[in-house]
Design a protein around this motif. Structure first.
Motif, mmCIF file in Angstrom:
data_model
loop_
_atom_site.group_PDB
_atom_site.id
_atom_site.type_symbol
_atom_site.label_atom_id
_atom_site.label_comp_id
_atom_site.label_asym_id
_atom_site.label_seq_id
_atom_site.Cartn_x
_atom_site.Cartn_y
_atom_site.Cartn_z
ATOM 1 N N GLY A 148 49.604 9.057 98.935
ATOM 2 C CA GLY A 148 48.872 10.310 98.392
ATOM 3 C C GLY A 148 47.588 10.202 99.590
ATOM 4 O O GLY A 148 46.423 10.696 99.010
ATOM 5 N N GLU A 149 47.944 10.275 100.645
ATOM 6 C CA GLU A 149 47.167 10.373 101.751
ATOM 7 C C GLU A 149 46.344 11.889 101.614
ATOM 8 O O GLU A 149 47.278 12.856 101.294
ATOM 9 C CB GLU A 149 47.498 10.006 103.209
ATOM 10 C CG GLU A 149 47.870 8.517 103.321
ATOM 11 C CD GLU A 149 48.088 8.246 104.619
ATOM 12 O OE1 GLU A 149 47.977 9.183 105.670
ATOM 13 O OE2 GLU A 149 48.435 6.899 104.980
ATOM 14 N N ALA A 284 41.597 9.367 100.172
ATOM 15 C CA ALA A 284 43.033 9.665 99.377
ATOM 16 C C ALA A 284 43.008 11.186 98.708
ATOM 17 O O ALA A 284 41.836 11.549 98.636
ATOM 18 C CB ALA A 284 43.434 8.799 98.494
ATOM 19 N N ALA A 285 44.135 11.764 98.513
ATOM 20 C CA ALA A 285 44.171 13.288 97.889
ATOM 21 C C ALA A 285 43.325 13.151 96.558
ATOM 22 O O ALA A 285 42.724 14.326 96.286
ATOM 23 C CB ALA A 285 45.744 13.494 97.582
ATOM 24 N N GLU A 286 43.340 12.091 95.631
ATOM 25 C CA GLU A 286 42.461 12.293 94.495
ATOM 26 C C GLU A 286 41.060 12.333 94.738
ATOM 27 O O GLU A 286 40.451 13.323 93.929
ATOM 28 C CB GLU A 286 42.764 11.166 93.441
ATOM 29 C CG GLU A 286 44.167 11.016 93.063
ATOM 30 C CD GLU A 286 44.461 9.792 91.953
ATOM 31 O OE1 GLU A 286 43.332 9.177 91.665
ATOM 32 O OE2 GLU A 286 45.785 9.428 91.362
ATOM 33 N N THR A 287 40.686 11.496 95.753
ATOM 34 C CA THR A 287 39.196 11.767 96.215
ATOM 35 C C THR A 287 38.927 13.154 96.748
ATOM 36 O O THR A 287 37.760 13.567 96.506
ATOM 37 C CB THR A 287 38.672 10.675 97.029
ATOM 38 O OG1 THR A 287 38.970 9.450 96.303
ATOM 39 C CG2 THR A 287 37.302 10.696 97.389
ATOM 40 N N GLY A 306 33.935 7.884 99.285
ATOM 41 C CA GLY A 306 33.975 7.199 100.691
ATOM 42 C C GLY A 306 32.776 6.630 101.196
ATOM 43 O O GLY A 306 32.636 6.731 102.580
ATOM 44 N N ARG A 307 31.811 5.993 100.394
ATOM 45 C CA ARG A 307 30.584 5.549 100.865
ATOM 46 C C ARG A 307 29.694 6.630 101.562
ATOM 47 O O ARG A 307 28.611 6.337 102.069
ATOM 48 C CB ARG A 307 30.945 4.496 101.931
ATOM 49 C CG ARG A 307 31.771 3.159 101.651
ATOM 50 C CD ARG A 307 31.321 2.114 102.275
ATOM 51 N NE ARG A 307 31.559 2.278 103.830
ATOM 52 C CZ ARG A 307 31.014 1.098 104.632
ATOM 53 N NH1 ARG A 307 31.142 -0.013 104.255
ATOM 54 N NH2 ARG A 307 31.226 1.338 106.077
ATOM 55 N N VAL A 308 29.961 7.915 101.292
ATOM 56 C CA VAL A 308 29.278 9.015 101.770
ATOM 57 C C VAL A 308 28.584 9.814 100.648
ATOM 58 O O VAL A 308 29.387 10.307 99.726
ATOM 59 C CB VAL A 308 29.851 9.794 102.895
ATOM 60 C CG1 VAL A 308 29.193 11.308 103.028
ATOM 61 C CG2 VAL A 308 30.300 9.151 104.023
#
Length: 446
Positions: A148-149, A284-287, A306-308
């Motif tokens: 799911g990239e 990933a795609a969900e994020t 993603g830590r941002v």
């Protein structure tokens, strides 16, 4: 069709086309494991050089002994004998030390490329070539799809820059493994089969099994040329709409904040966030979908991914590292370290240095305000900004620190080079080393 009708001829012709892509004579290191793909690669390259320009190219070979099986040392010596029969200089390097109990293939890959790069330096070669095939490409694309990239997920590039210092080239990505094995059989050359290629606890083996038992090709809609065009478009968007301050925060106009359904802008924004977060891979795609929905709302607010922190305000969109999970780092005299996977520090002093967070109300906050950032944003950014600490002020003055681009500094696929160069510029880094061969970008610029 040619590969199916005359596999040996197709393999050698592919090797000849590969040499034709070089602008000048070159020294090349071939990674040879003893399997069919890498032995076929070395043999085909050697034949192609002898048949065309024997004085313009130099071949050397390296076998990495991962020391994961008792028989690996004997196999490496067998490869050495094969290389000697061809008159190709060869070296064996060994992955020594303890091995991880989990993630062994990923760790072996990291060790392998580091050892190959060191061997290339010993032979003074300008590039490394590997025997990856069309079969490997299909497996890679399938694995990345199954994970799911996020947007722009792609297969392997024909050229990848490793560690900012040497290009890894894959001339056989258009060839099936069956053609290479037919070529070796025609030349009466045998090969080793690694038993780990049958171990289904490894992701690639599961993908290979799935491809073999279905009509799925694994190739999908992958097109390297389209990916290169998308990366060039993303680079142009970054140049027009993004400012990065001190390698810590990206500033984006409000008008662009909600444009994330545009795939090129989405890739640009995600690449930017990945670097700011000190990550090596896009989310990933969900994020990505969660982030896009937030940005499309158009209202002020903050979301962390993603830590941002994606901080949307009336004055614009601001991206910066969230202020948690940041560990201190000590760097000894004369050493280099990586802090929070975001900054590379070199200690040229006589004593140890410590890297910690500024913590707010420090000089970095004031500099960001002076650069035009809202005070509230500058304050939040400074909570994750680096601060050098030492008992000796001279050691602080002798230290150098620069942003690290985790997304590209270790592995940069050639089809993303234009975008990588643009991001490097935004973070005050030098452009990346161009490949030694004509690539997609060279063709597109013509």
């Amino acid at each position: 069709m040619a590969a199916e009708a005359h596999p040996p001829l197709a393999v050698v012709e592919t090797a000849k086309r590969f040499f034709a892509s070089f602008d000048r004579p070159a020294r090349i290191l071939v990674a040879v494991s003893g399997g069919s793909d890498s032995k076929g690669l070395l043999l085909a390259l050697n034949e192609a050089i002898e048949a065309t320009k024997p004085t313009q190219f130099f071949l050397a070979a390296c076998t990495v002994d991962h020391a994961l099986r008792p028989e690996s040392a004997d196999e490496a010596r067998g490869v050495a004998a094969f290389c000697e029969s061809l008159g190709v200089p060869h070296i064996i390097t060994r992955w020594d030390g303890p091995k991880p109990s989990t993630g062994i293939q990923a760790a072996a890959r990291e060790a392998r490329y580091a050892l190959l790069a060191d061997a290339a330096q010993c032979f003074e070669t300008s590039s490394i070539v590997t025997g990856h095939t069309l079969d490997d490409q299909r497996e890679t694309i399938l694995m990345r799809a199954q994970r799911g990239e996020g947007p722009g997920a792609a297969g392997m590039a024909e050229a990848t820059l490793y560690d900012r210092r040497i290009w890894v080239l894959r001339p056989f990505l258009t060839l099936d493994r069956t053609a290479i094995r037919a070529f070796l059989t025609d030349r009466k050359v045998g090969w080793f089969d690694d038993p780990s290629n049958l171990n289904t606890r490894f992701e690639r083996v599961r993908a290979r099994t799935a491809l073999a038992s279905s009509l799925e090709t694994g190739a999908g809609a992958w097109d390297a040329r389209s990916r290169a065009r998308s990366s060039a478009a993303a680079a142009a968007l970054l140049e027009r709409h993004v400012r990065v301050h001190a390698g810590l925060v990206a500033e984006i106009p409000s008008s662009m904040a909600g444009q994330c359904r545009d795939i090129d802008w989405q890739r640009a924004l995600l690449a930017l966030a990945t670097v700011l977060g000190g990550r090596a891979h896009l989310p990933a795609a969900e994020t990505v979908e969660r982030l896009v929905n937030f940005l499309e709302q158009g209202t002020p607010g903050r979301l962390t991914a993603g830590r941002v922190v994606f901080d949307r305000r009336s004055t614009g969109l601001y991206l910066y590292r969230e202020a948690r999970g940041i560990e201190d780092l000590t760097v000894q005299a004369g050493q280099t370290g990586v802090w929070d996977d975001r900054f590379l520090i070199r200690n040229a002093g006589d004593g140890p240095l410590a890297l910690t967070v500024e913590g707010g109300r420090g000089p970095q906050q004031q500099r960001l305000i002076a650069a035009g950032l809202p005070p509230g944003v500058a304050g939040r950014v400074s909570l994750s900004a680096p601060r050098i600490v030492s008992d000796d002020v001279k050691n602080v003055a002798s230290a150098t620190i620069e942003p690290r681009i985790g997304l590209y500094d270790t592995f940069l696929p050639s089809f993303d080079r234009i975008m990588a160069d643009r991001i490097a510029g935004l973070f005050g880094r030098e452009r990346y080393l161009p490949p030694p061969v004509h690539d997609l970008l060279t063709e597109m610029e013509r």
